[in-house]
Scaffold this motif. Structure first.
Motif, short mmCIF file in Angstrom:
data_model
loop_
_atom_site.label_atom_id
_atom_site.label_comp_id
_atom_site.label_asym_id
_atom_site.label_seq_id
_atom_site.Cartn_x
_atom_site.Cartn_y
_atom_site.Cartn_z
N ARG A 134 0.82 -1.21 0.00
CA ARG A 134 0.00 0.00 0.00
C ARG A 134 0.85 1.26 0.00
NH1 ARG A 134 -5.35 -0.11 1.95
NH2 ARG A 134 -6.20 -2.11 1.42
N ARG A 169 -4.70 1.61 -1.51
CA ARG A 169 -4.19 0.81 -2.63
C ARG A 169 -3.76 1.71 -3.79
NH1 ARG A 169 -7.00 -3.07 -5.18
NH2 ARG A 169 -9.02 -2.09 -4.89
N TYR A 170 -4.48 2.84 -3.92
CA TYR A 170 -4.17 3.80 -4.99
C TYR A 170 -4.23 5.21 -4.42
CZ TYR A 170 -5.17 0.02 -8.27
OH TYR A 170 -5.15 -1.17 -8.95
N ARG A 193 0.72 2.75 -8.71
CA ARG A 193 -0.40 2.98 -7.77
C ARG A 193 -0.73 4.47 -7.66
NH1 ARG A 193 2.64 -0.22 -3.12
NH2 ARG A 193 4.31 0.87 -4.20
N ILE A 230 -8.14 2.17 -12.59
CA ILE A 230 -8.23 1.43 -11.31
C ILE A 230 -9.23 0.28 -11.45
CG2 ILE A 230 -9.04 1.62 -8.91
CD1 ILE A 230 -7.79 4.48 -8.90
#
Ligand SMILES: Cc1cc2nc3c(=O)[nH]c(=O)nc-3n(C[C@H](O)[C@H](O)[C@H](O)COP(=O)(O)OP(=O)(O)OC[C@H]3O[C@@H](n4cnc5c(N)ncnc54)[C@H](O)[C@@H]3O)c2cc1C
Length: 359
Positions: A120, A133-134, A324, A350
């Motif tokens: 992460r 996560r992004y 990411r 995504i």
């Protein structure tokens, strides 16, 4: 947390809208199992940079703004100040789509959580940290005014300000004001300040004026140029460096008043004014630096994405060296229409990633 959006201007809200539409839920409203997002914005209120722009930037003198996705801008008078007219539209937008922007929250750093097997990103803010996560970075440029260095800048005894701090021409009434820069804001402010003060216009190069309308093919070519720069990791550069200046009725009127007389850049500044390359001296009471902005991405430094040339390599808004991370409203998407599209494209990417992971 699935997605942290940093910044609640045009770009951030566009991303939030598309996250909402594809089933992501603001984290404060989420139930177990929901895919979640949060928008963190450093401002106290809605409106992104528009709320800070100078009062005289009217709807008639902005370049033309594009509405946020899915919600028309209410009819606005040409004479309305963009900083008064647009923030209520942004606030209504956030409410309408229930985007639940968290503010004021300033992001200090984005870093990799190397000890996290899920890989992460950690977003450190003045109100705690988020793990995501992004990250969709949509922090614009307004908070990074750019002032070039000239010898003697610290010696000049008059007032110096960047356009980011400009309030109104009346502050300069009766003065002799140097205006530095060859972009639209320089020309607009030259036009209005010259009505109450003596102005001297300094630019590095002879401004290139075009009679051609800045039509769709010209825009596409300009954007492609910036896209290529960003892909190679070069700093995106100013819009004017790729578009040139296009005559508008107000610029023509300023020219007819004899205001658009360009001087080369001064060699240095002295206490009372500017020393010119030919040795002559221009006395000045104030200098207004209309020298543009840089991308507000200092908080991304821990990711070490900066190239030796000073940019971040990105394509289709995605950082090439950190997949990411998305950069929207950056480089080719640095316009209201570009920010809208980049927000949509980041969310699509995504969603595509997720589909690949679950296939
Ligand atoms: C004077 C001027 C006039 C312009 N006129 C036009 C025009 O007429 N038409 C057009 O298409 N474009 C125009 N632009 C370009 C404009 O920048 C974009 O169109 C668009 O409004 C930018 O939206 P954004 O969301 O990228 O950035 P912004 O509106 O700047 O929003 C960024 C948000 O991120 C927040 N933020 C920044 N750093 C952090 C942080 N570390 N943590 C948390 N939040 C943060 C800020 O508080 C802000 O709310 C103009 C730009 C300028 C400077």
């Amino acid at each position: 947390m699935d997605v942290v959006v940093i910044g609640g201007g045009q770009a951030g809200l566009s991303a939030a809208y598309h996250l909402r539409r594809t089933g992501f839920v603001p984290v404060r409203q989420a139930a177990e199992g929901d895919r979640t997002f949060v928008v963190l914005d450093a401002n106290d209120r809605a409106g992104g940079a528009w709320q800070h722009r100078w009062e005289s930037l009217r709807m008639a003198t902005v370049n033309g703004i594009h509405e946020l996705p899915g919600f028309a801008v209410p009819p606005l008078g040409d004479d309305e100040s963009s900083r008064d007219a647009l923030p209520p539209y942004f606030a209504a937008y956030e409410q309408r789509f229930d985007l639940d922007v968290q503010r004021p929250v300033r992001v200090r750093a984005v870093r990799r959580a190397d000890d996290d097997p899920a890989g992460r990103l950690v977003v450190d803010t003045d109100r705690g940290s988020w793990s995501a996560r992004y990250v969709i970075n949509a922090t614009g440029t307004w908070t990074r005014p750019f002032l070039p260095h000239y010898p003697g800048r610290d010696r000049f005894a008059g007032r110096q300000l960047h356009v980011a701090d400009y309030v109104s021409a009346t502050e300069f009434t009766g003065q002799r004001v140097g205006i530095v820069g060859a972009g639209i804001s320089a020309v607009q402010l030259l036009d209005e300040i010259s009505r109450v003060a003596d102005t001297v216009w300094f630019t590095r190069r002879e401004p290139e004026w075009s009679d051609e309308p800045f039509d769709i093919p010209a825009r596409v070519a300009a954007i492609a140029g910036v896209e290529e720069r960003v892909r190679r990791g070069l700093p995106p550069g100013s819009v004017i460096s790729v578009t040139g200046m296009h005559w508008t009725p107000w610029a023509r009127a300023a020219q007819a008043r004899g205001v658009l007389v360009r001087h080369p850049m001064f060699a240095s500044l002295e206490e009372g004014g500017a020393r010119m390359p030919d040795g002559s001296f221009e006395p000045l009471d104030a200098i207004l630096w209309a020298t543009g902005f840089r991308a507000a991405v200092d908080h991304l430094a821990p990711l070490r994405l900066r190239t030796p040339e000073g940019g971040i390599r990105a394509a289709d808004s995605r950082a090439l060296d950190e997949p990411r991370l998305f950069l929207i409203g950056y480089g080719p998407s640095q316009s209201t229409i570009g920010a809208n599209r980049a927000g949509r494209d980041a969310v699509r990417a995504i969603v595509r990633d997720e589909a690949l992971l679950t296939a």
